[in-house]
Design a protein around this motif. Structure first.
Motif, PDB file in Angstrom:
ATOM      1  N   LYS A 691      79.741  39.367  21.781  1.00  0.00           N
ATOM      2  CA  LYS A 691      80.931  39.658  21.876  1.00  0.00           C
ATOM      3  C   LYS A 691      81.516  40.917  21.079  1.00  0.00           C
ATOM      4  O   LYS A 691      82.219  41.431  21.854  1.00  0.00           O
ATOM      5  N   ALA A 692      80.709  41.328  20.239  1.00  0.00           N
ATOM      6  CA  ALA A 692      80.697  42.617  19.707  1.00  0.00           C
ATOM      7  C   ALA A 692      80.519  43.685  20.853  1.00  0.00           C
ATOM      8  O   ALA A 692      81.033  44.432  20.810  1.00  0.00           O
ATOM      9  N   ASN A 693      79.454  43.292  21.388  1.00  0.00           N
ATOM     10  CA  ASN A 693      79.080  44.652  22.504  1.00  0.00           C
ATOM     11  C   ASN A 693      79.991  44.457  23.578  1.00  0.00           C
ATOM     12  O   ASN A 693      79.800  45.411  24.544  1.00  0.00           O
ATOM     13  N   SER A 694      80.882  43.713  23.997  1.00  0.00           N
ATOM     14  CA  SER A 694      81.687  43.958  24.807  1.00  0.00           C
ATOM     15  C   SER A 694      82.629  44.985  24.415  1.00  0.00           C
ATOM     16  O   SER A 694      83.267  45.523  25.262  1.00  0.00           O
ATOM     17  N   ILE A 695      82.759  45.590  23.306  1.00  0.00           N
ATOM     18  CA  ILE A 695      83.820  46.504  22.975  1.00  0.00           C
ATOM     19  C   ILE A 695      83.121  47.646  22.317  1.00  0.00           C
ATOM     20  O   ILE A 695      83.578  48.931  22.566  1.00  0.00           O
ATOM     21  N   LEU A 696      81.677  47.362  21.883  1.00  0.00           N
ATOM     22  CA  LEU A 696      81.279  48.547  21.067  1.00  0.00           C
ATOM     23  C   LEU A 696      80.873  49.788  22.047  1.00  0.00           C
ATOM     24  O   LEU A 696      80.931  51.083  21.536  1.00  0.00           O
ATOM     25  N   PRO A 697      80.441  49.367  23.251  1.00  0.00           N
ATOM     26  CA  PRO A 697      80.016  50.382  24.206  1.00  0.00           C
ATOM     27  C   PRO A 697      81.021  51.746  24.227  1.00  0.00           C
ATOM     28  O   PRO A 697      80.853  52.939  24.719  1.00  0.00           O
ATOM     29  N   ALA A 698      82.339  51.289  24.202  1.00  0.00           N
ATOM     30  CA  ALA A 698      83.520  52.385  24.318  1.00  0.00           C
ATOM     31  C   ALA A 698      83.453  53.367  23.128  1.00  0.00           C
ATOM     32  O   ALA A 698      84.037  54.371  23.223  1.00  0.00           O
ATOM     33  N   LEU A 699      82.666  52.857  21.932  1.00  0.00           N
ATOM     34  CA  LEU A 699      82.969  53.493  20.708  1.00  0.00           C
ATOM     35  C   LEU A 699      81.698  54.361  20.295  1.00  0.00           C
ATOM     36  O   LEU A 699      81.626  55.660  19.744  1.00  0.00           O
ATOM     37  N   CYS A 700      80.580  53.907  20.792  1.00  0.00           N
ATOM     38  CA  CYS A 700      79.382  54.120  20.335  1.00  0.00           C
ATOM     39  C   CYS A 700      78.209  53.715  21.000  1.00  0.00           C
ATOM     40  O   CYS A 700      78.370  52.836  21.685  1.00  0.00           O
ATOM     41  N   LEU A 701      77.111  54.136  21.276  1.00  0.00           N
ATOM     42  CA  LEU A 701      75.798  53.633  21.680  1.00  0.00           C
ATOM     43  C   LEU A 701      75.246  52.445  20.938  1.00  0.00           C
ATOM     44  O   LEU A 701      75.333  52.389  19.535  1.00  0.00           O
ATOM     45  N   ILE A 702      74.877  51.445  21.599  1.00  0.00           N
ATOM     46  CA  ILE A 702      74.370  50.441  21.058  1.00  0.00           C
ATOM     47  C   ILE A 702      72.738  50.100  21.488  1.00  0.00           C
ATOM     48  O   ILE A 702      72.332  50.395  22.449  1.00  0.00           O
ATOM     49  N   ALA A 703      72.113  49.203  20.486  1.00  0.00           N
ATOM     50  CA  ALA A 703      70.851  48.979  20.725  1.00  0.00           C
ATOM     51  C   ALA A 703      70.573  48.118  21.899  1.00  0.00           C
ATOM     52  O   ALA A 703      71.426  47.213  21.965  1.00  0.00           O
ATOM     53  N   PRO A 704      69.645  48.439  22.715  1.00  0.00           N
ATOM     54  CA  PRO A 704      69.405  47.769  23.760  1.00  0.00           C
ATOM     55  C   PRO A 704      68.773  45.973  23.542  1.00  0.00           C
ATOM     56  O   PRO A 704      68.711  45.546  24.236  1.00  0.00           O
TER      57      PRO A 704
END
Length: 709
Positions: A691-704
């Motif tokens: 759920k967090a990763n549904s919005i985080l890519p708009a703000l910053c890189l996320i770990a795979p």
């Protein structure tokens, strides 16, 4: 006898701060049209009530969290009386405890939100009901009845747990499952059988109900506005040439203006709404819970008025002064309130976001300026019909004034304005995020509380904090989030104290013509190339996800029953699987009708915060979550939406979102899930990440991968 008719039954309904009490209230009304119900909290009623129980013809002891021994000071007086009494769940346990039975934790995992088959003795309150279905919400049970003072009336077929009992010498009964639940059967017949006992007891003992004087203890809520006024404003609505709403928002963004945008970025959303602040009747409304103060600021002259007291009532009174005469229109919004209300804006929460923000990246430590809610009253707006590609301008003006044309200059500027393509920036970075160890430890704490009987379901959440370059446009960040996760209940707010990027797929409440509609989501499944809709449906209709949803359906029914008309609350489709760009979700739809005197704001206030973000029972669960969650939630898991000057309303649940308080430079992304006894700690952690990763890519890189996250 009065006028040749029998007096109505005087019923005392004892609420133990459960989230299903008003479902019982509705059940009683459906079982008998001739009853008068007084609903009281078990611990706040006047002490003389418990010494005057014979004023009532019957008592219902509702369910509640914790151990029945916690309530003994009151319950013992009920069981020592001769008044016919039916105890449900906690009431069942208390009756068994009164007669010396042992009340213990379940030997297996508790049944929370799961339906059981019940076999009865086919007599007493189960007369002509040899078998029924029962929704179970209990962590505690009675192993066996080792006393001649009680008789077993029913047991579950799956695990042979005692499900119903009666006292031999007194008209006292207990049911362990929840007959008032959406998943239970034959509840009306059971209560009618109990009322037959009540009527016989009243006749045999030559008693009749009398005025008790305890009606002042009634906890059923009333509307904020007791004497509605005649509307004082008029609406002008006019179609204008079609312009894409994103173009209008980008124009406002380039002009560095406050922005108020409700965005139907995905079907079935049909309308998008933009509010403007240049009108003479536009206001910002902000609330700080820690000082219980609401500020109403005129957008034209910045004159500010402050009000101490209940935020919900203050806003209701403001809107009462700004109602408009309705017009013939199919549009959802003509002017009124748009904005975001934070999770802590209810009596369930014991703190404000200012008091709960223990982490800050900004060394100025100005959390005290954080707002718990920020709204705008807009007297100018554009509503976009996305299906028909039609746009309409709305203007509000006092009844005794003439209409002011304002949109011509805007249209002229828009003709010259060319929308830019989405800008691709570098990425920001997360600076604090949940770890697997911390989150799974909190899941285990929640599950221990569930096993103890303190809750049926706890919606645990956590916060990721992110930083982006202040030169980045927050609107471009929203467009990036929107492109990654388009949603039916999206929105972008840039207010004086709050900025919100919202990509929510979940409706909280819709209100139109006295009809209320709730759409809770419980159960999320990540999409993949091999995941068809039918496969997703089969996976989501599992015992864990359906149990989560059952509990929230019953909770919302309860909240709605506080204000709804008798027999009006219904769930026409129990489970529905909905497809989104990145996930599949399991949801339901609950409807109810209220009297014309009940406003959308009344319903919103009594049902807030969204049950899908708390769990049940609400009060104890929210308070326990405050102890477990490391940060306040703020706007996350609150609500974003509108309340129109003609009365209609729609609000979402703020999930899949990022927000920041303009006093600091931190973006906050909340995420979590419903913890039940069927949860696995690692599974809950992975759901939170999804759920967090549904919005985080708009703000910053996320770990795979999970380990690096």
């Amino acid at each position: 006898m009065i006028n040749g008719e029998e007096k109505p039954l005087r019923i005392l309904l004892v609420d133990c701060y459960d989230s299903y009490t008003f479902n019982i209230h509705d059940l009683i009304q459906r079982a008998s049209s001739k009853c008068s119900i007084t609903t009281v909290h078990w611990d706040t009623a006047r002490p003389d009530l418990w010494d005057s129980l014979t004023c009532f013809d019957a008592i219902f002891v509702g369910p509640g969290p914790g151990n029945p021994s916690e309530y003994a000071s009151v319950f013992e007086k009920i069981w020592n009386s001769d008044v016919p009494t039916l105890g449900i769940c906690l009431g069942f346990q208390s009756l068994a405890l009164h007669y010396g039975c042992s009340v213990d934790k379940m030997p297996t995992l508790p049944w929370h939100g799961r339906i059981s088959s019940i076999l009865s003795t086919n007599d007493s309150i189960y007369r002509n009901l040899p078998s029924v279905k029962g929704m179970r919400y209990h962590s505690l049970y009675v192993d066996s009845i080792r006393t001649n003072a009680l008789r077993v009336l029913a047991k579950s077929t799956e695990d042979q747990i005692v499900m119903a009992i009666e006292a031999i010498e007194k008209p006292h009964y207990g049911i362990l499952y929840h007959p008032e639940s959406i998943g239970s059967s034959d509840a009306v017949s059971i209560v009618r059988n109990f009322f037959n006992v009540v009527e016989k007891f009243r006749t045999d003992n030559s008693t009749s109900s009398t005025e008790t004087g305890f009606d002042v203890l009634e906890i059923q809520p009333s509307p904020f506005i007791k004497n509605p006024k005649t509307p004082s404003m008029r609406i002008s609505s006019q179609e204008i040439p079609w312009t894409d709403p994103l173009t209008v928002v980008e124009y406002l963004n380039n002009a560095d203006k406050p922005i108020c945008f409700l965005d139907s970025a995905k079907k079935p959303g049909k309308f998008s709404i933009i509010g403007f602040f240049e009108g003479p009747l536009s206001y910002f409304i902000r609330y700080k819970k820690w000082i219980n103060t609401t500020y109403i600021v005129n957008c034209q002259n910045n004159l500010e008025e402050t009000y101490n007291g209940d935020f919900w009532e203050i806003v209701a009174k403001f809107m009462e002064e700004h109602k408009a005469f309705p017009i013939e229109s199919a549009l959802p919004f003509h002017g009124g309130i748009i904005g975001a209300i934070g999770y802590e804006c209810s009596d369930y929460s014991s703190r404000s976001i200012a008091e709960a923000s223990s982490f800050t990246y900004d060394t100025k430590k100005n959390q005290r300026n954080y707002v718990d809610a920020e709204l705008a009253f807009v007297d100018r707006s554009i509503v976009f019909d996305l299906e028909e590609e039609k746009a309409y301008v709305q203007t509000l003006y006092p009844s005794d004034d003439s209409l002011q044309i304002w949109w011509e200059d805007l249209l002229f500027d828009l003709q010259k304005f060319s929308k830019n393509k989405l800008k691709h920036h570098g990425h920001g970075s997360t600076i604090k995020k949940p770890t697997e160890q911390d989150y799974t430890d909190r899941v285990r704490i929640c599950q221990q509380r569930l096993l103890n009987g303190d809750s049926y379901e706890m919606c645990l959440t956590d916060t990721t904090f992110a930083y982006t370059d202040p030169n980045f446009s927050d609107y471009d960040l929203y467009l990036s989030a929107r492109s990654h996760n388009p949603s039916s209940f999206a929105g972008f707010l840039r207010f004086p104290h709050l900025t919100l990027l919202c990509c929510s797929p979940e409706r909280f409440m819709k209100y139109k013509d006295s009809t209320c509609h709730f759409s809770p989501i419980k159960g999320t499944l990540k999409k993949g190339s091999q995941m068809t809709y039918e496969e997703a449906r089969s996976k989501l209709l599992n015992s864990k996800d359906t149990a989560e949803l059952n509990m929230i359906i019953d909770l919302i029914r309860n909240d709605l029953h506080q204000l709804a008309k008798k027999d009006s609350v219904e769930v026409p489709q129990l489970y529905q699987v909905e497809e989104h760009p990145n996930v599949y979700s399991l949801l339901s739809h609950i409807y109810g009708q209220v009297d014309e005197s009940i406003t959308a704001w009344d319903v919103l206030a009594k049902c807030f915060p969204p049950g899908s973000m708390t769990g049940a029972p609400k009060l104890r669960t929210v308070r326990m979550l405050e102890e477990i969650e490391p940060y306040g939630r703020g706007i996350y898991s609150g609500t974003l939406g509108y309340w129109d000057v003609t009365g209609s309303s729609e609000f979402n649940v703020i999930i899949r979102s990022a927000f920041k308080y303009n006093e600091d430079s931190l973006w906050r992304i909340g995420a979590g899930g419903a913890v039940t006894v069927l949860s696995t700690p690692l599974g809950e952690y992975e759901e939170m990440l999804l759920k967090a990763n549904s919005i985080l890519p708009a703000l910053c890189l996320i770990a795979p991968d999970r380990e690096k996250y």
